[in-house]
Motif scaffolding. Structure first.
Motif, PDB file in Angstrom:
ATOM      1  N   TYR A 149      -4.639  -4.097   9.935  1.00 33.89           N
ATOM      2  CA  TYR A 149      -5.099  -4.102  11.319  1.00 33.89           C
ATOM      3  C   TYR A 149      -6.623  -4.062  11.404  1.00 33.89           C
ATOM      4  N   ASP A 150      -7.262  -4.170  10.271  1.00 37.60           N
ATOM      5  CA  ASP A 150      -8.728  -4.058  10.216  1.00 37.60           C
ATOM      6  C   ASP A 150      -9.282  -5.076   9.225  1.00 37.60           C
ATOM      7  N   ILE A 151      -8.817  -6.307   9.329  1.00 33.09           N
ATOM      8  CA  ILE A 151      -9.238  -7.361   8.413  1.00 33.09           C
ATOM      9  C   ILE A 151     -10.629  -7.854   8.809  1.00 33.09           C
ATOM     10  N   PRO A 152     -11.609  -7.885   7.887  1.00 34.85           N
ATOM     11  CA  PRO A 152     -12.958  -8.364   8.226  1.00 34.85           C
ATOM     12  C   PRO A 152     -12.950  -9.815   8.698  1.00 34.85           C
ATOM     13  N   GLU A 153     -13.945 -10.148   9.494  1.00 34.97           N
ATOM     14  CA  GLU A 153     -14.019 -11.494  10.054  1.00 34.97           C
ATOM     15  C   GLU A 153     -14.048 -12.566   8.970  1.00 34.97           C
ATOM     16  N   GLY A 155     -13.863  -6.443  -2.628  1.00 36.72           N
ATOM     17  CA  GLY A 155     -14.600  -5.191  -2.526  1.00 36.72           C
ATOM     18  C   GLY A 155     -14.253  -4.335  -1.332  1.00 36.72           C
ATOM     19  N   TYR A 156     -13.290  -4.770  -0.512  1.00 37.91           N
ATOM     20  CA  TYR A 156     -12.888  -3.991   0.656  1.00 37.91           C
ATOM     21  C   TYR A 156     -11.785  -3.023   0.242  1.00 37.91           C
ATOM     22  N   GLU A 157     -12.188  -1.813  -0.108  1.00 39.57           N
ATOM     23  CA  GLU A 157     -11.247  -0.855  -0.663  1.00 39.57           C
ATOM     24  C   GLU A 157     -10.417  -0.149   0.411  1.00 39.57           C
ATOM     25  N   ASN A 158     -10.976   0.083   1.571  1.00 37.20           N
ATOM     26  CA  ASN A 158     -10.329   0.960   2.551  1.00 37.20           C
ATOM     27  C   ASN A 158      -9.877   0.215   3.801  1.00 37.20           C
ATOM     28  N   ARG A 159      -9.719  -1.075   3.719  1.00 34.54           N
ATOM     29  CA  ARG A 159      -9.276  -1.846   4.878  1.00 34.54           C
ATOM     30  C   ARG A 159      -7.752  -1.878   4.969  1.00 34.54           C
ATOM     31  N   THR A 160      -7.268  -2.038   6.216  1.00 37.27           N
ATOM     32  CA  THR A 160      -5.837  -2.169   6.449  1.00 37.27           C
ATOM     33  C   THR A 160      -5.558  -3.535   7.061  1.00 37.27           C
ATOM     34  N   THR A 201       2.251 -12.156   2.350  1.00 35.35           N
ATOM     35  CA  THR A 201       2.786 -10.808   2.193  1.00 35.35           C
ATOM     36  C   THR A 201       1.672  -9.788   2.368  1.00 35.35           C
ATOM     37  N   ASP A 202       2.027  -8.627   2.822  1.00 34.61           N
ATOM     38  CA  ASP A 202       1.047  -7.562   3.004  1.00 34.61           C
ATOM     39  C   ASP A 202       0.332  -7.250   1.698  1.00 34.61           C
ATOM     40  N   GLU A 203       1.071  -7.249   0.634  1.00 38.18           N
ATOM     41  CA  GLU A 203       0.490  -6.904  -0.665  1.00 38.18           C
ATOM     42  C   GLU A 203      -0.569  -7.917  -1.078  1.00 38.18           C
ATOM     43  N   GLN A 204      -0.314  -9.208  -0.802  1.00 39.96           N
ATOM     44  CA  GLN A 204      -1.282 -10.244  -1.176  1.00 39.96           C
ATOM     45  C   GLN A 204      -2.594 -10.085  -0.411  1.00 39.96           C
ATOM     46  N   ILE A 205      -2.500  -9.813   0.879  1.00 37.73           N
ATOM     47  CA  ILE A 205      -3.705  -9.680   1.694  1.00 37.73           C
ATOM     48  C   ILE A 205      -4.525  -8.475   1.248  1.00 37.73           C
ATOM     49  N   LEU A 206      -3.858  -7.341   1.070  1.00 40.63           N
ATOM     50  CA  LEU A 206      -4.565  -6.139   0.627  1.00 40.63           C
ATOM     51  C   LEU A 206      -5.140  -6.324  -0.774  1.00 40.63           C
ATOM     52  N   HIS A 207      -4.382  -7.007  -1.617  1.00 42.01           N
ATOM     53  CA  HIS A 207      -4.836  -7.281  -2.989  1.00 42.01           C
ATOM     54  C   HIS A 207      -6.118  -8.122  -2.965  1.00 42.01           C
ATOM     55  N   PHE A 208      -6.147  -9.153  -2.122  1.00 42.46           N
ATOM     56  CA  PHE A 208      -7.320 -10.029  -2.068  1.00 42.46           C
ATOM     57  C   PHE A 208      -8.522  -9.298  -1.481  1.00 42.46           C
ATOM     58  N   MET A 209      -8.310  -8.474  -0.466  1.00 40.26           N
ATOM     59  CA  MET A 209      -9.426  -7.720   0.111  1.00 40.26           C
ATOM     60  C   MET A 209     -10.034  -6.778  -0.925  1.00 40.26           C
TER      61      MET A 209
END
Length: 874
Positions: free
Chosen positions: A64-68, A57-62, A45-53
């Motif tokens: 479409y901009d997931i770190p490697e 410490g990745y506060e401002n990622r989307t 889910t989108d929420e899970q991915i953003l939650h884990f980032m």
């Protein structure tokens, strides 16, 4: 729970219960996921991915901009079941306990998730976090520093040990070693550091791959060629870089050669110089083999200082995927260009940017103001002290963890306060000397000349000594030596309390291996064994390195024995006044201290040498024998220094998956070449540069490090520690007790006490006091402290995405631009002494700070000297 999450967990449960066939399902799932790595929402889910980032410490990622590194972790998650993930976290909580490099909030999150497992109360988000954190540990790294620059996967088929890689490494090692040796004896030394050579290797490697024909010959069915039909690879680049880096370690014997020739006026043949250098340079290899198990293979051995080297290679040759903004490649050259241009200003055009001692301009001739705030000869207590990157980066603020830099900086401040107390209390009449200088003085305030107290055999002549003077230190040097003496007993007590299990296992393994060699069968086993050392390690980088043959222990052991034999031959054959047993004493000290010092460097970035300890101990054993002290000091210090250098190279190779056998062969070749090159350049300088190593040499080849080395040989060799400790500076002997008490106090508190400060290491604190060693005052650390806070604390905590992508690339780009600019400035304007005289260049060195006046005038004394009367010296 969403349907996609249910499907994912069902697949994972099948993997854990049905065996090999269902594991293929998991592998197919992982492959499908990797093919859609830009859109993970179809699996999570989108929420899970953003939650884990956000957890990482990745506060401002989307989406479409997931770190490697996050994308890789998400890709590998299906390979772990929930139960396995909990077990990984439980083991990690134990393994990484008290690891200051693990973010505290992340470690506490691990503990919270494991606690939920015991309560059987995990929800969808918690289950996802458990699996995600476990995947990061299992398949990548829990350290943000490692995830920022190290690739978690490896392709063993990528070429490494090619002819072109060897050729370029050898050529640049010859150029770099000769250049660095030539300029190492200049007041403002210039060096071709590894970052700039990486750029040259990249350019040469790419050109070689495109232009050199692929001619080959076949030997025993294997093809060898001067070029291969493939582009210049990232592994070739790193292999060549590591071969160059190994010859950037201290060529310590140049101090011995310079001091013996120019200060003690002893003539030694090239054979002596070569054999001494050969033994000293290679003896650290043997200890490097022992250290691998403790500071290379373990995941906790972070080695923060190696990250910029890896970052440059990734910026030049790595492939960036799914990353927004400027690429690392472009950012590296942008940083390089900016620093290349900017460095002209503080170095040549406007020197106040280098030494911004603005407070001394108020009253230039006020000695007290210059002593406290001055940046040239004072303590440099100044909140805005420099705008020169050469000064700001002196203690690597973009590389050291913030907690490490802060601890060291606090030690610097304490050292500065102690210097003030010592100087203004006029301890041992030190007010008749400048407050902060590394020179050695007589009781009349003149420079100390050791030739005035030695006989024809370079040993102490008591009659000459009694008619000349004892040696005296400035207040700054007194505090430095006191901190140095404290550090040794502190390290022993602290390490044996806090790291007792690790040290016990290390000493036990070493002793058992030596004891086993008494039997012929053990020798045969050692020679035939493949030494699968990595079987005991299960982190992803160690697992990847299992594809390559490891260097057997006996190879390192053989080099250690051969180097020791050469060392014995040198001290026996040549008139060195050095007993053979002294070499074994140096080996013994390294056996005790090498593991603690290397662990300190591997976890904090701070390096610590055994030079003073060897000097003092051997000074007691061999009083009045400075030449022997210098030789034993070279062995004692360089075993530690070269071992750390080799080990740091091995850690880079471990991170970048460079075959150990290839690296070992290359290291041996390059170090041998380095010896010939450095000795050739050094002897040419001695014979051809006018007034070489004199205070007023026109091109500033005044040899400041060799002067310090010489001063130490006078104090601890000619005069001897007995006179220093008992009469001249009796406070020094109490520093042994102070250091031991500090180590016991903090060791007991950390191991058995409560509420111990998580980020406080007493060794680092005392190390910071050692950093305040003349002429390097607080000016060299205050500006760096500001940069460290911005980079390693603020950016890392609040803008992790930018920090992870650009921090080490910025450090590497600035370093490369700085070095290349300094080289051009030197040859274009400084070498010809084309001075640019105006207020912005002269004001920092005008007045009391520029000259370094003592607080009291020696002519005001009744007899024209201070201290003991002539003929009654201790």
């Amino acid at each position: 729970m969403s349907e996609t999450v249910k499907d994912k967990i069902i697949i994972d449960e099948k993997v854990s219960t049905k065996g090999t066939v269902d594991y293929v399902e998991g592998a197919e799932y992982s492959e499908r996921l990797s093919n859609h790595s830009s859109d993970f929402s179809q699996w999570y889910t989108d929420e899970q991915i953003l939650h884990f980032m956000k957890k990482l410490g990745y506060e401002n990622r989307t989406l479409y901009d997931i770190p490697e590194d996050v994308a890789y972790i998400l890709k590998k998650m299906p390979e772990l079941t929930l139960e396995d993930s909990f077990e990984i976290l439980k083991d990690s909580i134990i393994y990484y306990k008290d690891d200051e490099n693990i973010p505290h909030d992340q470690y506490e999150e691990w503990k919270r998730l494991v606690y939920l497992d015991s309560k059987e109360g995990t929800d969808d988000y918690d289950s996802f976090d458990v699996r995600a954190f476990a995947s990061a540990i299992k398949f990548h790294s829990p350290y943000q520093e490692v995830r920022a620059v190290v690739d978690p996967e490896d392709d063993p088929t990528i070429p490494v040990e090619t002819f072109r890689a060897y050729f370029l490494a050898i050529i640049w090692s010859i150029i770099g070693s000769g250049f660095n040796e030539f300029f190492s004896h200049r007041v403002v030394s210039i060096s071709l550091d590894t970052p700039i050579i990486q750029m040259f290797l990249y350019i040469c490697g790419k050109a070689w791959a495109k232009t050199v024909p692929c001619w080959t010959i076949t030997i025993r069915g294997r093809k060898y060629g001067i070029n291969i039909d493939k582009p210049w690879t990232q592994k070739e680049q790193m292999f060549s870089t590591l071969l160059y880096a190994i010859c950037q370690g201290a060529f310590y014997t140049h101090y011995n050669i310079l001091t013996q020739k120019l200060f003690y006026h002893s003539a030694f043949s090239f054979g002596y110089q070569f054999l001494l250098s050969l033994s000293v340079q290679f003896i650290g290899f043997g200890f490097a083999g022992i250290l691998r198990k403790f500071v290379v293979y373990p995941a906790r051995a972070l080695w923060p200082t190696v990250m910029p080297t890896i970052a440059i290679n990734k910026a030049l040759l790595g492939k960036e995927k799914h990353e927004s903004g400027m690429s690392r490649y472009k950012f590296f050259f942008l940083a390089f260009f900016i620093m290349f241009i900017y460095n002209w200003f503080p170095t040549y055009i406007i020197n106040i940017l280098n030494t911004f001692n603005w407070m001394t301009w108020i009253k230039p001739n006020n000695i007290n103001l210059a002593n406290i705030t001055g940046g040239v000869t004072g303590l440099g207590i100044n909140p805005i002290s420099s705008f020169d990157w050469n000064v700001i980066s002196f203690n690597s603020p973009l590389v050291y963890p913030f907690w490490s830099y802060l601890t060291q900086y606090l030690g610097c401040i304490l050292a500065a306060l102690i210097v003030i107390a010592v100087y203004y209390s006029n301890y041992m009449s030190c007010q008749y000397l400048p407050i902060f200088t590394n020179s050695l003085y007589t009781n009349t305030g003149d420079s100390f000349e050791v030739s005035e107290i030695l006989d024809s055999d370079n040993k102490l002549d008591v009659k000459k000594y009694q008619s000349y003077s004892p040696p005296y230190y400035s207040a700054g040097n007194l505090v430095t030596y006191g901190a140095f003496i404290c550090a040794y007993p502190l390290m022993i007590t602290w390490s044996f309390i806090v790291h007792s299990k690790l040290l016990f296992n290390a000493f036990k393994d070493w002793a058992l291996n030596l004891w086993a060699l008494r039997k012929l069968k053990s020798w045969v086993t050692m020679f035939k064994s493949n030494y699968r050392i990595l079987d005991d390690y299960d982190d992803p980088h160690s697992n990847a390195m299992k594809n390559y043959k490891e260097v057997p222990d006996w190879w390192y052991f053989a080099i250690l024995i051969a180097s020791l034999v050469v060392g014995i031959a040198v001290v026996e054959h040549y008139p060195t006044n050095t007993p053979v047993w002294g070499l074994f004493v140096s080996l013994g000290f390294n056996f005790v201290f090498l593991i603690p010092t290397t662990i300190l460097q591997a976890t904090t970035g701070y390096s610590f040498g055994l030079n003073l300890l060897i000097e003092m101990v051997m000074g007691y054993a061999l009083p009045g024998n400075p030449i022997a002290i210098m030789i034993l000091k070279a062995f004692g210090y360089n075993i530690d220094g070269q071992a750390d250098n080799y080990v740091s190279n091995l850690k880079i190779a471990h991170y970048c998956k460079i075959p150990p056998m290839a690296l070992f062969r290359g290291q041996c070749i390059i170090v041998l070449i380095q010896i010939f090159v450095n000795l050739g350049v050094l002897n040419w300088q001695i014979s051809n540069i006018k007034d070489f190593c004199t205070p007023h040499q026109n091109a500033k080849f005044t040899c400041p490090d060799a002067v310090t080395y010489y001063n130490a040989s006078v104090v601890w060799g000619a005069i001897g520690p007995k006179r220093i400790f008992n009469y001249i500076y009796p406070i020094f002997k109490w520093c042994w007790l102070i250091g031991a008490c500090i180590g016991i106090f903090f060791g007991v508190w950390k191991r058995w006490g409560k509420f111990y400060p998580r980020y406080f290491d007493p060794m680092l604190f005392v190390g910071g006091m050692l950093n305040m060693s003349p002429p390097y005052n607080l000016m060299y650390y205050t500006s760096g402290m500001i940069v460290s806070y911005i980079s390693q604390y603020y950016m890392k905590r609040h803008h992790l995405n930018l920090w992870e992508k650009y921090n080490y690339v910025l450090s590497a780009g600035f370093s490369t631009g700085l070095v290349l600019s300094a080289i051009i400035i030197f040859f274009a304007v400084q070498y010809k002494d084309t001075a640019f005289n105006w207020w912005g260049n002269t004001v920092p060195y005008a007045g009391a700070d520029g000259v370094g006046y003592p607080l009291k005038n020696i002519t005001d004394t009744a007899n024209g000297y201070f201290g003991y009367a002539p003929g009654h010296y201790p």
